[in-house]
Motif scaffolding. Structure first.
Motif, PDB file in Angstrom:
ATOM      1  N   GLU A  48      36.025  12.465  -1.437  1.00  0.00           N
ATOM      2  CA  GLU A  48      36.196  13.119  -2.735  1.00  0.00           C
ATOM      3  C   GLU A  48      34.959  13.937  -3.100  1.00  0.00           C
ATOM      4  OE1 GLU A  48      36.686  11.506  -7.219  1.00  0.00           O
ATOM      5  OE2 GLU A  48      38.153  10.784  -5.751  1.00  0.00           O
ATOM      6  N   ASP A  49      33.793  13.366  -2.884  1.00  0.00           N
ATOM      7  CA  ASP A  49      32.536  14.048  -3.187  1.00  0.00           C
ATOM      8  C   ASP A  49      32.387  15.315  -2.335  1.00  0.00           C
ATOM      9  OD1 ASP A  49      29.920  13.979  -4.589  1.00  0.00           O
ATOM     10  OD2 ASP A  49      29.118  13.674  -2.559  1.00  0.00           O
ATOM     11  N   ILE A  50      32.652  15.191  -1.053  1.00  0.00           N
ATOM     12  CA  ILE A  50      32.542  16.339  -0.153  1.00  0.00           C
ATOM     13  C   ILE A  50      33.628  17.372  -0.464  1.00  0.00           C
ATOM     14  CG2 ILE A  50      32.825  17.058   2.261  1.00  0.00           C
ATOM     15  CD1 ILE A  50      31.304  14.512   3.047  1.00  0.00           C
ATOM     16  N   ALA A  51      34.835  16.914  -0.775  1.00  0.00           N
ATOM     17  CA  ALA A  51      35.924  17.844  -1.099  1.00  0.00           C
ATOM     18  C   ALA A  51      35.540  18.722  -2.280  1.00  0.00           C
ATOM     19  CB  ALA A  51      37.211  17.080  -1.388  1.00  0.00           C
ATOM     20  N   VAL A  54      32.891  21.309  -0.916  1.00  0.00           N
ATOM     21  CA  VAL A  54      33.544  22.275  -0.031  1.00  0.00           C
ATOM     22  C   VAL A  54      34.458  23.191  -0.846  1.00  0.00           C
ATOM     23  CG1 VAL A  54      35.223  22.496   1.858  1.00  0.00           C
ATOM     24  CG2 VAL A  54      33.348  20.851   2.046  1.00  0.00           C
ATOM     25  N   SER A  55      35.211  22.611  -1.757  1.00  0.00           N
ATOM     26  CA  SER A  55      36.111  23.386  -2.602  1.00  0.00           C
ATOM     27  C   SER A  55      35.362  24.431  -3.411  1.00  0.00           C
ATOM     28  CB  SER A  55      36.863  22.436  -3.536  1.00  0.00           C
ATOM     29  OG  SER A  55      37.562  23.147  -4.509  1.00  0.00           O
ATOM     30  N   ALA A  56      34.232  24.038  -4.002  1.00  0.00           N
ATOM     31  CA  ALA A  56      33.454  24.983  -4.808  1.00  0.00           C
ATOM     32  C   ALA A  56      32.974  26.156  -3.966  1.00  0.00           C
ATOM     33  CB  ALA A  56      32.270  24.271  -5.457  1.00  0.00           C
ATOM     34  N   ALA A  88      32.211  17.597   6.506  1.00  0.00           N
ATOM     35  CA  ALA A  88      33.602  17.332   6.127  1.00  0.00           C
ATOM     36  C   ALA A  88      34.506  17.165   7.341  1.00  0.00           C
ATOM     37  CB  ALA A  88      34.130  18.457   5.238  1.00  0.00           C
ATOM     38  N   GLY A  89      34.318  18.023   8.337  1.00  0.00           N
ATOM     39  CA  GLY A  89      35.154  17.926   9.537  1.00  0.00           C
ATOM     40  C   GLY A  89      34.968  16.598  10.245  1.00  0.00           C
ATOM     41  N   GLU A  90      33.727  16.163  10.386  1.00  0.00           N
ATOM     42  CA  GLU A  90      33.477  14.890  11.056  1.00  0.00           C
ATOM     43  C   GLU A  90      34.049  13.727  10.259  1.00  0.00           C
ATOM     44  OE1 GLU A  90      30.009  12.157  13.067  1.00  0.00           O
ATOM     45  OE2 GLU A  90      29.548  14.214  12.544  1.00  0.00           O
ATOM     46  N   LEU A  91      33.887  13.766   8.952  1.00  0.00           N
ATOM     47  CA  LEU A  91      34.436  12.691   8.117  1.00  0.00           C
ATOM     48  C   LEU A  91      35.957  12.661   8.216  1.00  0.00           C
ATOM     49  CD1 LEU A  91      33.923  10.423   6.082  1.00  0.00           C
ATOM     50  CD2 LEU A  91      34.126  12.134   4.272  1.00  0.00           C
ATOM     51  N   ILE A  92      36.592  13.816   8.159  1.00  0.00           N
ATOM     52  CA  ILE A  92      38.050  13.876   8.283  1.00  0.00           C
ATOM     53  C   ILE A  92      38.491  13.331   9.642  1.00  0.00           C
ATOM     54  CG2 ILE A  92      40.005  15.474   8.519  1.00  0.00           C
ATOM     55  CD1 ILE A  92      38.576  17.185   6.318  1.00  0.00           C
ATOM     56  N   GLY A  93      37.786  13.740  10.697  1.00  0.00           N
ATOM     57  CA  GLY A  93      38.109  13.231  12.031  1.00  0.00           C
ATOM     58  C   GLY A  93      37.967  11.715  12.119  1.00  0.00           C
ATOM     59  N   TRP A  94      36.886  11.198  11.567  1.00  0.00           N
ATOM     60  CA  TRP A  94      36.633   9.755  11.596  1.00  0.00           C
ATOM     61  C   TRP A  94      37.712   8.997  10.819  1.00  0.00           C
ATOM     62  CZ3 TRP A  94      34.097   6.328  14.269  1.00  0.00           C
ATOM     63  CH2 TRP A  94      33.903   5.051  13.750  1.00  0.00           C
ATOM     64  N   ILE A 111      43.101  20.887  -1.151  1.00  0.00           N
ATOM     65  CA  ILE A 111      43.824  21.954  -0.451  1.00  0.00           C
ATOM     66  C   ILE A 111      45.047  22.381  -1.268  1.00  0.00           C
ATOM     67  CG2 ILE A 111      45.228  22.472   1.592  1.00  0.00           C
ATOM     68  CD1 ILE A 111      43.222  20.645   3.166  1.00  0.00           C
ATOM     69  N   GLU A 112      45.793  21.401  -1.770  1.00  0.00           N
ATOM     70  CA  GLU A 112      46.975  21.721  -2.579  1.00  0.00           C
ATOM     71  C   GLU A 112      46.592  22.514  -3.827  1.00  0.00           C
ATOM     72  OE1 GLU A 112      48.480  17.767  -3.127  1.00  0.00           O
ATOM     73  OE2 GLU A 112      49.811  17.910  -1.377  1.00  0.00           O
TER      74      GLU A 112
END
Length: 177
Positions: A48-51, A54-56, A88-94, A111-112
């Motif tokens: 949530e924190d990273i999202a 990244v979103s900003a 973010a990519g690594e966290l999502i992968g993990w 994303i939505e």
């Protein structure tokens, strides 16, 4: 969250444990367990924190493009940089590999929201397909982009050029580098 982010960036997603974060902030494992409920709860909070970060970054690039001060290629670059820089990519992968998929909810919601916002602003392009393509390429690049690019005999920039070309094909208009 700062301690968890630092661990993610310096040691990778596997190092982001309740014990490791507790040690970094001078608390006990039990304190963090009480606060987050589980390792999956910590991962969800980190996602949530990273999202949000990244979103900003991505939304800022989208707004600059909309205002005429940036290009769609700037949006591609912002997304790739945010996924790589923030881990973010690594966290999502993990999270996906450990089958804690509920921890991905903050990323999915972000994303939505971006897609809804672009549509509400009247963007006639297939923003859902554009977002899908960019997100998956940015995740893959952040995980193994350097190695795969090298194996293909290409420099790291090549994947961004591929992403821009895909967006051009989906959007129906040429992107400027």
């Amino acid at each position: 969250m700062a301690a968890a982010r630092d661990l993610l960036k310096s040691e990778g997603a596997a190092a982001v444990t309740l014990q490791a974060v507790a040690a970094r902030v001078g608390r006990t494992h039990a304190n963090l367990l009480h606060h987050f409920g589980s390792a999956a709860g910590l991962q969800r909070a980190l996602a949530e924190d990273i999202a949000q970060t990244v979103s900003a970054s991505i939304e800022g690039a989208i707004e600059q493009r909309r205002a005429g001060t940036g290009t769609e290629r700037d949006v591609v670059d912002a997304m790739f940089e945010a996924f790589r820089r923030e881990g973010a990519g690594e966290l999502i992968g993990w999270i996906a590999l450990t089958r804690q998929r509920e921890a991905l909810e903050p990323v999915i919601a972000t994303i939505e929201r971006i897609i809804r916002t672009m549509r509400a602003l009247g963007d006639p392009r297939p923003v859902d397909r554009m977002t899908l393509s960019l997100t998956l390429l940015a995740i893959g690049d952040s995980l193994a982009g350097e190695e795969i690019s090298r194996a293909c005999g290409l420099d790291r920039e090549a994947v961004r050029q591929v992403a821009a070309a895909q967006i051009e094909g989906l959007a129906g208009s040429p992107l400027r580098d």
